[in-house]
Write an enzyme that holds these catalytic residues in place. Structure first.
Site, PDB file in Angstrom:
ATOM      1  N   LEU A   8       0.882  -1.228   0.069  1.00  0.00           N
ATOM      2  CA  LEU A   8      -0.155   0.131  -0.037  1.00  0.00           C
ATOM      3  C   LEU A   8       0.895   1.112   0.010  1.00  0.00           C
ATOM      4  CD1 LEU A   8      -2.552  -1.089   2.657  1.00  0.00           C
ATOM      5  CD2 LEU A   8      -2.496  -1.332  -0.150  1.00  0.00           C
ATOM      6  N   ARG A  15       1.532  13.892   6.874  1.00  0.00           N
ATOM      7  CA  ARG A  15       2.425  14.005   8.001  1.00  0.00           C
ATOM      8  C   ARG A  15       3.870  14.266   7.853  1.00  0.00           C
ATOM      9  NH1 ARG A  15      -0.395   9.221  11.307  1.00  0.00           N
ATOM     10  NH2 ARG A  15      -0.765   8.365   9.288  1.00  0.00           N
ATOM     11  N   GLN A  72      -5.298   3.658  -7.073  1.00  0.00           N
ATOM     12  CA  GLN A  72      -6.458   4.029  -6.144  1.00  0.00           C
ATOM     13  C   GLN A  72      -6.844   5.678  -6.261  1.00  0.00           C
ATOM     14  OE1 GLN A  72      -5.510   4.183  -1.930  1.00  0.00           O
ATOM     15  NE2 GLN A  72      -7.540   3.814  -1.303  1.00  0.00           N
ATOM     16  N   GLY A  77      -8.744   5.131   2.335  1.00  0.00           N
ATOM     17  CA  GLY A  77      -8.252   4.254   3.548  1.00  0.00           C
ATOM     18  C   GLY A  77      -7.663   2.971   2.960  1.00  0.00           C
ATOM     19  N   ALA A 379      51.898  22.047  -9.950  1.00  0.00           N
ATOM     20  CA  ALA A 379      51.065  22.779  -9.228  1.00  0.00           C
ATOM     21  C   ALA A 379      50.282  23.927 -10.083  1.00  0.00           C
ATOM     22  CB  ALA A 379      51.699  23.111  -7.760  1.00  0.00           C
ATOM     23  N   TYR A 386      36.078  25.567 -21.020  1.00  0.00           N
ATOM     24  CA  TYR A 386      34.771  26.294 -21.229  1.00  0.00           C
ATOM     25  C   TYR A 386      34.838  27.878 -21.782  1.00  0.00           C
ATOM     26  CZ  TYR A 386      29.887  27.575 -20.171  1.00  0.00           C
ATOM     27  OH  TYR A 386      28.681  28.024 -20.119  1.00  0.00           O
ATOM     28  N   SER A 404      54.726  23.975 -13.285  1.00  0.00           N
ATOM     29  CA  SER A 404      53.647  24.721 -12.332  1.00  0.00           C
ATOM     30  C   SER A 404      53.040  26.052 -12.972  1.00  0.00           C
ATOM     31  CB  SER A 404      54.366  25.225 -11.285  1.00  0.00           C
ATOM     32  OG  SER A 404      54.961  24.034 -10.478  1.00  0.00           O
ATOM     33  N   ARG A 439      55.101  32.637 -22.734  1.00  0.00           N
ATOM     34  CA  ARG A 439      55.256  33.675 -21.472  1.00  0.00           C
ATOM     35  C   ARG A 439      56.448  34.683 -21.830  1.00  0.00           C
ATOM     36  NH1 ARG A 439      58.363  29.378 -17.681  1.00  0.00           N
ATOM     37  NH2 ARG A 439      60.550  29.931 -18.272  1.00  0.00           N
TER      38      ARG A 439
HETATM   39  C1  UD1 Z   1      -2.139   2.005   9.811  1.00  0.00           C
HETATM   40  C2  UD1 Z   1      -2.964   0.885  10.389  1.00  0.00           C
HETATM   41  C3  UD1 Z   1      -2.615   0.895  11.972  1.00  0.00           C
HETATM   42  C4  UD1 Z   1      -1.392   0.638  12.044  1.00  0.00           C
HETATM   43  C5  UD1 Z   1      -0.275   1.278  11.239  1.00  0.00           C
HETATM   44  C6  UD1 Z   1       1.282   0.474  11.141  1.00  0.00           C
HETATM   45  C7  UD1 Z   1      -4.991   1.194   9.219  1.00  0.00           C
HETATM   46  C8  UD1 Z   1      -6.640   1.888   9.265  1.00  0.00           C
HETATM   47  N1  UD1 Z   1      -4.105   1.525  10.339  1.00  0.00           N
HETATM   48  O1  UD1 Z   1      -2.037   3.411  10.214  1.00  0.00           O
HETATM   49  O2  UD1 Z   1      -3.300   0.005  12.583  1.00  0.00           O
HETATM   50  O3  UD1 Z   1      -0.880   0.348  13.383  1.00  0.00           O
HETATM   51  O4  UD1 Z   1      -0.651   1.544   9.873  1.00  0.00           O
HETATM   52  O5  UD1 Z   1       2.063   1.270  10.555  1.00  0.00           O
HETATM   53  O6  UD1 Z   1      -4.768   0.318   8.387  1.00  0.00           O
HETATM   54  N2  UD1 Z   1      -2.764   3.993   2.137  1.00  0.00           N
HETATM   55  C9  UD1 Z   1      -3.192   3.878   1.001  1.00  0.00           C
HETATM   56  N3  UD1 Z   1      -4.302   4.253   0.553  1.00  0.00           N
HETATM   57  C10 UD1 Z   1      -5.168   5.047   1.402  1.00  0.00           C
HETATM   58  C11 UD1 Z   1      -4.724   5.039   2.874  1.00  0.00           C
HETATM   59  C12 UD1 Z   1      -3.374   4.643   3.142  1.00  0.00           C
HETATM   60  O7  UD1 Z   1      -2.407   3.227  -0.107  1.00  0.00           O
HETATM   61  O8  UD1 Z   1      -6.115   5.483   1.280  1.00  0.00           O
HETATM   62  C13 UD1 Z   1      -1.230   3.619   2.374  1.00  0.00           C
HETATM   63  C14 UD1 Z   1      -0.270   4.529   2.480  1.00  0.00           C
HETATM   64  O9  UD1 Z   1       0.467   5.019   1.501  1.00  0.00           O
HETATM   65  C15 UD1 Z   1       0.699   4.028   3.733  1.00  0.00           C
HETATM   66  C16 UD1 Z   1      -0.194   2.726   4.256  1.00  0.00           C
HETATM   67  O10 UD1 Z   1      -1.465   2.632   3.354  1.00  0.00           O
HETATM   68  O11 UD1 Z   1       1.810   3.076   3.078  1.00  0.00           O
HETATM   69  C17 UD1 Z   1      -0.704   2.976   5.734  1.00  0.00           C
HETATM   70  O12 UD1 Z   1      -1.263   4.284   5.669  1.00  0.00           O
HETATM   71  P1  UD1 Z   1      -0.996   5.173   6.853  1.00  0.00           P
HETATM   72  O13 UD1 Z   1      -1.867   6.573   6.651  1.00  0.00           O
HETATM   73  O14 UD1 Z   1       0.138   5.385   7.115  1.00  0.00           O
HETATM   74  O15 UD1 Z   1      -1.761   4.639   7.964  1.00  0.00           O
HETATM   75  P2  UD1 Z   1      -1.300   4.712   9.760  1.00  0.00           P
HETATM   76  O16 UD1 Z   1      -2.001   5.702  10.279  1.00  0.00           O
HETATM   77  O17 UD1 Z   1       0.048   4.305   9.767  1.00  0.00           O
HETATM   78 MG    MG Z   2       1.490   4.493   8.386  1.00  0.00          MG
END
Ligand code: UD1
Ligand code: MG
Length: 463
Positions: A8, A15, A72, A77, A379, A386, A404, A439
């Site tokens: 993912l 953040r 996506q 999420g 040296a 250029y 040198s 020179r």
């Molecule tokens: C998530 C988990 C949490 C876990 C933590 C571990 C969920 C809801 N929460 O939280 O339980 O403890 O990781 O690191 O799963 N991403 C997508 N599409 C989205 C949202 C996120 O691809 O719509 C990907 C992000 O790029 C990332 C990963 O999913 O690589 C996790 O997303 P992030 O927002 O970092 O979740 P956490 O708040 O860390």
């Molecule tokens: Mg995370």
């Protein structure tokens, strides 16, 4: 193993406060997501599907065609992200490893153990959990009275009772593909973030089939998830330590490991010595017996045996065996130093070939230059490569000798065994064996100081 993996990586990574996608931020010189993909490959995962956002050209450019991509469109999420892979995985019947692109510290062995634990258990799903001192930011693992996994609660949705739990969801899971996709459609975005949480599938699977298993991993460090720059620095520290330990056990000496920085792609042979404040970056290769540092920076450099580099920078260049570089020199990209060549103090060399046994001992700039074998560059030699519009090459044939403080105005060729008189500005070729002098001839004015003295006196008297 017949395992596919979904990584993912579509999240916005808000953040991180960055214009660069989170999973592209490097750890020890390698993008975070590449660490994840590498560990998956090492663990023996065949198919890797990376879920990316609509503007993820940088991720594609990083991972290339080694993996498959699913877009996506909206970041709704982690559960929604996994749902997007359903069509791509419709013919996959085995287990599915789900991992986040922001957890780069997993070892391949850990992932292999997780998969084999899952397959042995015969369950529908397994979650990798760890116990941490500070669970803040992570989903908490809520177990039932029998110690089995009941649900996972995100920090934002946690009651004070849930929040004190120190066992956390690492975000790495193995599921059986068919039941997972059958149940994912049932999760609802009923939480503080209005997102489809992948974690919400856990109780649904639990009710329908059997409880999702827990694979509790002893090394919490591996599960570190990177959401901000503080965690990025933590991961960097862990990874650097691992890399240093790996190379020390492989026969590399580090006088002060804490102040020695080695990127993930570096390759070192035994009996390399790294002195303090040395940075080995990119895909740098160092052969046996070389001594690097103190205060050296090498990036994408390739060094033969017994090369010595102190207080110098070497970028994207090849140095054959026995070369000496530094102190205080800058080897810029595109250089090739032959066996036993020397680039001493306060030199800058760019896109330049230096033949074996040739010496550039001090205070010199060579740009776009071909230096033959056994050449001595005095040296203060400057190649004028250029003219404000174009770059030109300087050719210095074998055994030539540059006195040198000379300027060599390119394009120009200094023949084999030719000499250039010190202090010359050379604008035309010098044939082999000739001496080029450009020179003014020295002129001595007899008794000059005496006359100067009387002039001074008369000017004082006049004032
Ligand atoms: C998530 C988990 C949490 C876990 C933590 C571990 C969920 C809801 N929460 O939280 O339980 O403890 O990781 O690191 O799963 N991403 C997508 N599409 C989205 C949202 C996120 O691809 O719509 C990907 C992000 O790029 C990332 C990963 O999913 O690589 C996790 O997303 P992030 O927002 O970092 O979740 P956490 O708040 O860390
Ligand atoms: Mg995370």
């Amino acid at each position: 193993m017949t395992v596919a993996a979904v990584v993912l990586a579509a999240g916005k990574g808000t953040r991180m406060k960055s214009d660069i996608p989170k999973v592209i931020h490097p750890i020890c010189g390698r993008p975070m997501v590449s660490h994840v993909v590498n560990s998956l490959r090492k663990a023996g995962v065949g198919r890797i599907i990376v879920v990316i956002g609509p503007d993820s050209e940088q991720i594609k450019a990083t991972l290339g065609s080694d993996v498959e991509y699913v877009v996506q469109r909206e970041q709704l999420g982690t559960g929604h992200a996994v749902m997007q892979t359903q069509a791509t995985l419709k013919n996959h019947s085995g287990s599915l490893l789900v991992i986040h692109g922001d957890t780069p510290l997993y070892r391949a062995e850990t992932l292999r153990e997780l998969v084999s634990f899952h397959e042995r258990s015969g369950g529908i799903g397994t979650v990798l959990t760890v116990t941490v001192d500070n669970p803040s930011g992570y989903g908490r693992i809520i177990r039932d009275a029998d110690g089995k996994l009941e649900r996972i609660v995100e920090e934002r949705d946690a009651t004070p009772e849930d929040a004190v739990v120190s066992e956390i969801n690492s975000g790495t899971y193995v599921f059986e593909c068919e039941p997972l996709f059958a149940k994912l459609g049932q999760i609802k975005p009923e939480n503080v973030q209005n997102e489809y949480y992948l974690t919400d599938v856990v109780p649904i699977i639990g009710q329908e089939y059997s409880r999702v298993q827990i694979f509790h991993h002893r090394d919490a460090e591996e599960a570190l998830g990177i959401n901000n720059r503080v965690q990025l620095a933590e991961a960097e520290k862990v990874m650097r330590n691992r890399i240093r330990e790996h190379w020390m056990l492989a026969g590399v000496t580090m006088i002060d490991p804490a102040n020695t920085y080695i990127d993930a792609e570096a390759e070192l042979e035994q009996d390399v010595v790294l002195l303090p404040f040395t940075f080995i970056e990119g895909h740098t290769q160092i052969s046996a017996g070389s001594v690097i540092g103190p205060f050296a920076r090498l990036k994408d450099a390739k060094l033969g045996k017994n090369v010595v580099i102190s207080q110098a920078t070497v970028l994207d260049s090849i140095l054959e065996a026995g070369c000496l570089v530094g102190p205080y020199s800058h080897i810029r990209p595109g250089c090739h130093l032959g066996e036993g060549a020397k680039v001493g103090g306060f030199c800058e060399i760019k896109n330049t070939i230096i033949g074996s046994g040739s010496k550039v001992p001090h205070l010199t700039y060579l740009g776009d230059t071909d230096v033959g074998d056994k050449v001595n560059i005095g040296a203060g030699t400057i190649t004028c490569n250029y003219d404000g519009h174009n770059k030109y090459r300087t050719i210095i044939q074998n055994e030539a000798f540059i006195g040198s403080n000379c300027n060599l105005v390119a394009p120009i060729e200094i023949g084999t065994g030719a000499y250039v008189a010190a202090g010359s500005t050379i604008t035309g070729d010098i044939p082999p064996g000739a001496l080029g002098v450009a020179r003014n001839r020295q002129r001595n004015i007899p008794d000059w100081t005496k006359h100067r003295g009387s002039k001074r006196r008369s000017s004082k008297e006049g004032s």
